[in-house]
Write a protein that holds these residues in place. Sequence first.
Motif, PDB file in Angstrom:
ATOM      1  N   ASN A 260       0.818  -1.207   0.000  1.00  0.00           N
ATOM      2  CA  ASN A 260       0.000   0.000   0.000  1.00  0.00           C
ATOM      3  C   ASN A 260       0.853   1.259   0.000  1.00  0.00           C
ATOM      4  OD1 ASN A 260      -2.333  -1.440  -0.096  1.00  0.00           O
ATOM      5  ND2 ASN A 260      -2.996  -1.005   1.981  1.00  0.00           N
ATOM      6  N   LYS A 261       1.950   1.205   0.739  1.00  0.00           N
ATOM      7  CA  LYS A 261       2.812   2.380   0.828  1.00  0.00           C
ATOM      8  C   LYS A 261       3.385   2.699  -0.558  1.00  0.00           C
ATOM      9  CE  LYS A 261       6.774   4.083   3.503  1.00  0.00           C
ATOM     10  NZ  LYS A 261       7.892   3.997   2.531  1.00  0.00           N
ATOM     11  N   LYS A 262       3.871   1.678  -1.240  1.00  0.00           N
ATOM     12  CA  LYS A 262       4.473   1.876  -2.560  1.00  0.00           C
ATOM     13  C   LYS A 262       3.422   2.363  -3.568  1.00  0.00           C
ATOM     14  CE  LYS A 262       5.941  -0.484  -6.544  1.00  0.00           C
ATOM     15  NZ  LYS A 262       5.745  -1.669  -7.343  1.00  0.00           N
ATOM     16  N   ILE A 263       2.255   1.740  -3.519  1.00  0.00           N
ATOM     17  CA  ILE A 263       1.182   2.081  -4.454  1.00  0.00           C
ATOM     18  C   ILE A 263       0.705   3.509  -4.223  1.00  0.00           C
ATOM     19  CG2 ILE A 263      -1.243   1.539  -4.980  1.00  0.00           C
ATOM     20  CD1 ILE A 263      -0.460  -1.445  -4.560  1.00  0.00           C
ATOM     21  N   ARG A 267       0.685   6.742  -6.694  1.00  0.00           N
ATOM     22  CA  ARG A 267      -0.593   7.421  -6.980  1.00  0.00           C
ATOM     23  C   ARG A 267      -0.479   8.907  -6.641  1.00  0.00           C
ATOM     24  NH1 ARG A 267      -5.247   7.223  -3.779  1.00  0.00           N
ATOM     25  NH2 ARG A 267      -3.853   8.018  -2.179  1.00  0.00           N
ATOM     26  N   ASP A 268       0.074   9.218  -5.459  1.00  0.00           N
ATOM     27  CA  ASP A 268       0.191  10.623  -5.057  1.00  0.00           C
ATOM     28  C   ASP A 268       1.125  11.389  -6.005  1.00  0.00           C
ATOM     29  OD1 ASP A 268      -1.542  10.128  -3.010  1.00  0.00           O
ATOM     30  OD2 ASP A 268      -0.021   9.997  -1.439  1.00  0.00           O
ATOM     31  N   TYR A 269       2.172  10.730  -6.431  1.00  0.00           N
ATOM     32  CA  TYR A 269       3.095  11.354  -7.382  1.00  0.00           C
ATOM     33  C   TYR A 269       2.351  11.697  -8.676  1.00  0.00           C
ATOM     34  CZ  TYR A 269       6.814  11.573 -10.917  1.00  0.00           C
ATOM     35  OH  TYR A 269       7.616  11.959 -11.960  1.00  0.00           O
ATOM     36  N   TYR A 270       1.573  10.727  -9.175  1.00  0.00           N
ATOM     37  CA  TYR A 270       0.798  10.950 -10.396  1.00  0.00           C
ATOM     38  C   TYR A 270      -0.139  12.152 -10.239  1.00  0.00           C
ATOM     39  CZ  TYR A 270      -3.224  10.340 -13.492  1.00  0.00           C
ATOM     40  OH  TYR A 270      -4.259  10.573 -14.357  1.00  0.00           O
ATOM     41  N   VAL A 271      -0.890  12.166  -9.147  1.00  0.00           N
ATOM     42  CA  VAL A 271      -1.882  13.236  -8.947  1.00  0.00           C
ATOM     43  C   VAL A 271      -1.188  14.592  -8.822  1.00  0.00           C
ATOM     44  CG1 VAL A 271      -3.697  14.121  -7.408  1.00  0.00           C
ATOM     45  CG2 VAL A 271      -3.584  11.671  -7.911  1.00  0.00           C
ATOM     46  N   GLU A 272      -0.110  14.646  -8.051  1.00  0.00           N
ATOM     47  CA  GLU A 272       0.610  15.915  -7.877  1.00  0.00           C
ATOM     48  C   GLU A 272       1.166  16.419  -9.202  1.00  0.00           C
ATOM     49  OE1 GLU A 272       0.606  17.925  -5.284  1.00  0.00           O
ATOM     50  OE2 GLU A 272      -0.776  16.407  -4.484  1.00  0.00           O
ATOM     51  N   ARG A 290      -9.517   6.779   1.045  1.00  0.00           N
ATOM     52  CA  ARG A 290      -9.436   6.393  -0.358  1.00  0.00           C
ATOM     53  C   ARG A 290      -8.554   5.168  -0.548  1.00  0.00           C
ATOM     54  NH1 ARG A 290      -9.760  10.509  -4.702  1.00  0.00           N
ATOM     55  NH2 ARG A 290      -9.755   9.277  -6.594  1.00  0.00           N
ATOM     56  N   LEU A 291      -8.912   4.348  -1.509  1.00  0.00           N
ATOM     57  CA  LEU A 291      -8.077   3.196  -1.851  1.00  0.00           C
ATOM     58  C   LEU A 291      -6.712   3.719  -2.296  1.00  0.00           C
ATOM     59  CD1 LEU A 291     -10.642   1.081  -3.893  1.00  0.00           C
ATOM     60  CD2 LEU A 291      -9.791   0.583  -1.600  1.00  0.00           C
ATOM     61  N   PRO A 292      -5.630   3.025  -1.918  1.00  0.00           N
ATOM     62  CA  PRO A 292      -4.296   3.570  -2.173  1.00  0.00           C
ATOM     63  C   PRO A 292      -3.967   3.775  -3.652  1.00  0.00           C
ATOM     64  CG  PRO A 292      -4.165   1.308  -1.345  1.00  0.00           C
ATOM     65  CD  PRO A 292      -5.581   1.758  -1.162  1.00  0.00           C
ATOM     66  N   GLY A 293      -4.493   2.932  -4.541  1.00  0.00           N
ATOM     67  CA  GLY A 293      -4.100   3.018  -5.946  1.00  0.00           C
ATOM     68  C   GLY A 293      -5.012   3.856  -6.820  1.00  0.00           C
TER      69      GLY A 293
END
Length: 392
Positions: A260-263, A267-272, A290-293
């Motif tokens: 979950n941490k990696k995913i 995901r946060d990198y993508y959104v940012e 929210r789901l992590p991915g």
Amino acid sequence: MDNYFDNAATTRTDDEVLKEMLPYFSQSYGNPSSIYKIGRENRKAVEEAREKVAKAINAEPNEIYFTAGGSESDNTAIRGIAYAYKQRGNHIITSKIEHPAVLETCKQLEKEGFEVSYIGVDEKGIVNLEELKNSIKETTTLITIMFANNEIGTIEPIKEIGKIAKENNIIFHTDAVQAVGSVKIDVKEMNIDSLSLSGHKFYGPKGIGALYVKKSVRFQKFVNGGHQEKNKRAGTENVPGIVGLGKAIEVAYSNLEEHNKKIKELRDYYVEEVKKRIPYIKINGDMENRLPGNSNISFRFIEGEGLLLNLDLKGICASSGSACTSGSLDPSHVLLAIGLPHEIAHGSLRITIGKYNTKEEVDYLLNNLEEIVSRLRNMSPLWEEFIEGGNK
Ligand SMILES: *Cc1c(COP(=O)(O)O)cnc(C)c1O
């Protein structure tokens, strides 16, 4: 590079899972109901998998029924419970953002004389608990609300819903197909009476799922035939699938935090990065629960379908809503329920990151997305009007 960003639609089967399944197609092909050795061995394999599924959600093995997937589990639970408790009442409560496996079952039950209330959600997709409480009637026998949404990733306040159901002596079913394998689940602590899960959403095989139903809860069976699954779901057991499901759930929960941490980081990198690089977007769903991915972003002035086609030309797999509804031109019922206007809902892109995705793939996605959005906007009459209106 795979460039597969549609892990909410399905996932690649884990190699370890596949390896465990293979012998059950070839050497060990016996029917678990047969008394000779390859039958008995397969009975044992099925029961071991049942224990693994039960352990993952803190249920008892005899509360787990294997099915052909999430849709069958949802159908069986909702219809089965509604009919078993029909003497007590005919009212069911669900939400507006459920998967079609739940919504269509509820609609069918309405045609058969049941009454269904569809609870709304806030702008983040969280069900309105006040509306839920106010919808409860003398005749309510079942609440069915999903654990986590497949389009916007919002995780619902399941423990609170379980408490409300329990206090009112109502059975609580949850479609946890998106949550199992990503979220810690304890059916006892959360007061969940019934739960659906599906193997292919957490790196297991397709066509195999399970339904948990608490011992004290009755339900009418759905598939008639032999005496398999404690006489509740007929049909020779899908032994390789069941073994794979057991392995997949075990793998998922043994590495949950790490994955979950990696995913979530990806995901946060993508959104940012999308926020930095592309203007006029709207991030849908709740960033906390929210789901992590999961990410779901609306790109104004363009159509999600156009985005998907152009991403596909670059070998990128994504989704514009739920896979079941793509192909139709109606905007997603989930995005409408969170209050998005039609034109914004139409320009939505769901990217769901999984354990096999890499940063390199996300960068490839971002570069292409930036270019495609800009190109599609330049072709869009809505964008032209917006610019001419002095908006840029
Ligand atoms: C995928 C999905 C289902 C259906 O599961 P299948 O195994 O494909 O039948 C049901 N509910 C949700 C929330 C899902 O994401």
